[in-house]
Scaffold this motif. Structure first.
Motif, PDB file in Angstrom:
ATOM      1  N   LEU B 327      14.122  91.862  42.189  1.00 48.25           N
ATOM      2  CA  LEU B 327      14.676  90.893  43.134  1.00 48.25           C
ATOM      3  C   LEU B 327      14.227  89.482  42.755  1.00 48.25           C
ATOM      4  CD1 LEU B 327      16.354  90.685  45.767  1.00 48.25           C
ATOM      5  CD2 LEU B 327      14.203  90.768  47.022  1.00 48.25           C
ATOM      6  N   TYR B 330      16.068  88.328  39.711  1.00 42.26           N
ATOM      7  CA  TYR B 330      17.447  88.005  40.039  1.00 42.26           C
ATOM      8  C   TYR B 330      17.528  86.584  40.590  1.00 42.26           C
ATOM      9  CZ  TYR B 330      22.176  88.725  41.916  1.00 42.26           C
ATOM     10  OH  TYR B 330      23.519  88.621  42.183  1.00 42.26           O
ATOM     11  N   SER B 370      22.034  90.863  49.750  1.00 43.08           N
ATOM     12  CA  SER B 370      21.248  91.972  50.301  1.00 43.08           C
ATOM     13  C   SER B 370      22.079  92.846  51.226  1.00 43.08           C
ATOM     14  CB  SER B 370      20.026  91.441  51.047  1.00 43.08           C
ATOM     15  OG  SER B 370      19.119  90.900  50.126  1.00 43.08           O
ATOM     16  N   LEU B 373      24.266  95.049  49.128  1.00 45.30           N
ATOM     17  CA  LEU B 373      23.461  96.122  48.523  1.00 45.30           C
ATOM     18  C   LEU B 373      23.132  97.196  49.560  1.00 45.30           C
ATOM     19  CD1 LEU B 373      20.954  93.986  46.413  1.00 45.30           C
ATOM     20  CD2 LEU B 373      22.720  95.492  45.496  1.00 45.30           C
ATOM     21  N   ILE B 380      18.838  96.463  43.641  1.00 48.52           N
ATOM     22  CA  ILE B 380      19.226  95.160  43.084  1.00 48.52           C
ATOM     23  C   ILE B 380      19.670  95.278  41.619  1.00 48.52           C
ATOM     24  CG2 ILE B 380      16.799  94.609  42.554  1.00 48.52           C
ATOM     25  CD1 ILE B 380      19.124  91.887  43.693  1.00 48.52           C
ATOM     26  N   ALA B 383      23.373  95.769  41.316  1.00 51.60           N
ATOM     27  CA  ALA B 383      24.239  94.833  42.046  1.00 51.60           C
ATOM     28  C   ALA B 383      25.555  94.630  41.300  1.00 51.60           C
ATOM     29  CB  ALA B 383      23.522  93.501  42.227  1.00 51.60           C
TER      30      ALA B 383
END
Lengths: 96, 501
Positions: B327, B330, B370, B373, B380, B383
């Motif tokens: 995360l 990302y 989020s 997801l 993640i 994604a």
């Protein structure tokens, strides 16, 4: 007698051993004799001696690489089991 | 009635992410057909010897260093003796007096944003047991020993937590940490990360701990919270009615939301630990510890602090974005592509460190991304909109090609079709109207077409402002720049107001 009858009953229970009424006095006596024999060590002053987990002084555990080298041989291994179903070892029911 | 204080300590079992077992070379993969990954060592055939997996030691040391704990130069494996059908040897190999990881600590963030340090008493290595299955067998249980011998790191906390929420915060923090360290996959459905909770209550201000109950095998954050809350209420009820709490092992039943006594465990509390004669002491030297230290990644707290400092994020946002390495990566790939390895080509944000852009990116990652997801229960790493693609979308918000509202639609389309923001904007003609005269024209038309609402607005019905906004957006298919529209409308309605009075 260093062990009581209750001690022996408890040890037998923890070890899942069944000892009959008739056998009990003999177990109390002979187990006590073993404990008493070992207890002779207590007469030595070990205040300056470090506890030793192993007699192999100076040696340490060898490690192996994290590799899978065991093949599936469960059919062979399960030949020795009293009962097998769908690959599972079957035992008397245990449930919480 | 007295005020009660809850005292909680957790024993977390983290399954170490090795390929082979702790003492045998059988595979640890999840979900294999029963007993196909149980070797002679795991089955406790006579004459076999356990050989310790090097990776398991390395992972434990890694964890110890991450919580600032003393790593034992010498640790010893011991036998924990008890009988259960899923434990073929009649003992579990564990560590007792000399665990590999000693006292450490970790900081958790509580709901009110405050921080609390939780002490970790120790972490030791041990092997997992097999699994008992009860379905489809009349008066019998089936034993699958694939899990027997799987390496576990048992992380024992101090009784430092004072509520179920604190316990969950701590468990989540450890969960984050073991995944950062790459030593556990953290998969709670598969049982790779679970805990036992020691719960007691005492009158507030009393120094002595109350009698505790141990709740076994909690495998979700939600269950930890519910089980502890149930147990606390049960114990308070008992004590207030003059009864006593017994020290015992209890099981949480998630269907009934209650804990109940596990009678079978009561007599088994005498484990008769002794050093395992099959295994020598594990010795770890300074050089080894230093080598492991060099492999430590940036830890969650450090990442959060860096995010807050470098990108101007709030403590909360920085905390959320650093809950997993993926995360964090990302987010960073959007905000600071150059800082992430490998560098991402073709996605250059407006400025290297633009805190406004960072805030926008943080909101999108924690918001739209989020929820998308979560809707599909995706990680993640899976994604459907990559960091590069999301950056492409955010740049169109920044340069006012589209509004934030339209951007959400574009994001939805990107998620479904995997196209870039630019091609969706072009394809669907979503480019925002920022030309003042065009918006003004629509505003005039709308005002002229709704004389009654105009009169009501002037009479003091302020809420009708929203009506006008809605009408203009309807005509422009949501493409009017909201900021400009608001200003124009306000000006026009105000002008009429003062002019008409």
């Amino acid at each position: 007698m260093s062990l009581t009858r209750q001690d022996v009953e408890k040890i037998a229970h923890l070890a899942r051993l069944s000892i009959t009424e008739q056998q009990m006095p003999a177990y109390v006596t002979s187990l006590s004799n073993i404990v008493d024999f070992v207890a002779e060590l207590s007469s030595i002053d070990t205040g300056q001696v470090l506890p030793m987990a192993h007699p192999l002084e100076g040696q340490s555990q060898r490690l192996r690489a994290d590799e899978v080298s065991e093949a599936d041989q469960h059919v062979k291994y399960q030949v020795n089991a009293p009962e097998v179903q769908a690959g599972l070892y079957v035992v008397p029911r245990v449930i919480e | 009635m007295s005020e009660w204080e809850t005292v909680i300590g957790l024993e977390i079992h983290a399954q170490l992410a090795t390929r082979s077992k702790i003492f045998s070379a059988a595979a640890t993969a999840y979900g294999a057909p029963p007993n196909t990954q149980a070797s002679l060592v795991d089955l406790a055939y006579p004459g076999v010897l356990p050989v310790l997996n090097a990776e398991v030691v390395r992972m434990a040391v890694k964890f110890g260093l991450a919580i600032g704990a003393q790593v034992a130069r010498r640790s010893v494996f011991a036998r924990k003796n008890y009988f259960y059908p899923d434990l073929p040897k009649g003992y579990q190999i564990s560590q007792y007096e000399l665990p590999v990881v000693g006292r450490g600590k970790i900081q958790v963030m509580l709901e009110d944003g405050s921080r609390k340090t939780i002490g970790i008493t120790r972490a030791h290595l041990e092997e997992d047991a097999g699994k008992s299955l009860h379905e489809g067998l009349a008066n019998a249980s089936g034993i699958d020993l694939n899990r027997a011998g799987t390496p576990l790191l048992e992380i024992v906390s101090e009784p430092d937590m004072r509520s179920a929420k604190e316990a969950v915060a701590y468990m989540k923090k450890i969960h984050t940490l073991v995944r950062y360290l790459n030593i556990c996959d953290g998969n709670m459905q598969e049982g790779s990360f679970r805990c036992d909770a020691n719960v007691s209550v005492r009158i507030l201000g009393q120094e002595k701990f109350g009698t505790r109950a141990e709740i076994k095998n909690l495998n979700s954050f939600r269950f930890v919270e519910k089980a502890i809350n149930y147990e606390v209420a049960r114990q308070i009820d008992l004590l207030e009615s003059g009864a006593k709490v017994f020290q015992e092992t209890r099981l949480y039943d998630s269907d009934k939301n209650e804990t109940r006594s596990m009678r079978s465990k009561e007599e088994a509390n005498d484990y008769r630990y002794f050093p395992d004669p099959d295994l020598l002491p594990v010795e770890i030297n300074e050089h080894y510890i230093q080598a492991v230290k060099n492999t430590l990644p940036e830890l969650p707290d450090d990442k959060a602090a860096r995010f807050a400092r470098d990108f101007g994020l709030s403590t909360y946002d920085a905390g959320v974005l650093s809950t997993s390495r993926d995360l964090g990566d990302y987010f960073e790939a959007i905000v600071n592509p150059a800082g992430v390895v490998p560098p991402l080509a073709g996605a250059v944000p407006p400025a290297a460190v633009n805190t406004e852009y960072a805030k926008l990116a943080a909101n999108w990652v924690m918001g739209e991304l989020s929820s998308a997801l979560n809707r599909e229960a995706l990680d993640i790493s899976a994604a459907r909109v990559t960091a590069v693609a999301l950056n492409g979308l955010l740049l169109r918000i920044v340069d006012q090609t589209i509004s934030g509202k339209i951007a959400k639609e574009v994001f939805g389309a990107m998620w479904l079709h995997g196209q870039s923001a630019d091609s969706i904007i072009a394809l669907q003609g979503l480019t925002q109207i920022t030309d003042t005269s065009t918006i003004e024209g629509v505003v005039d038309t709308v005002i002229a077409a709704n004389p009654k609402q105009l009169a009501d607005y002037r009479a003091g019905k302020d809420k009708l402002f929203g009506f006008f906004v809605g009408q203009v957006m309807k005509v422009t298919e949501g493409k009017a720049n909201p900021g400009q529209l608001n200003e124009l409308l306000k000006a026009k309605l105000a002008r009429s107001e003062s002019g008409g009075a």
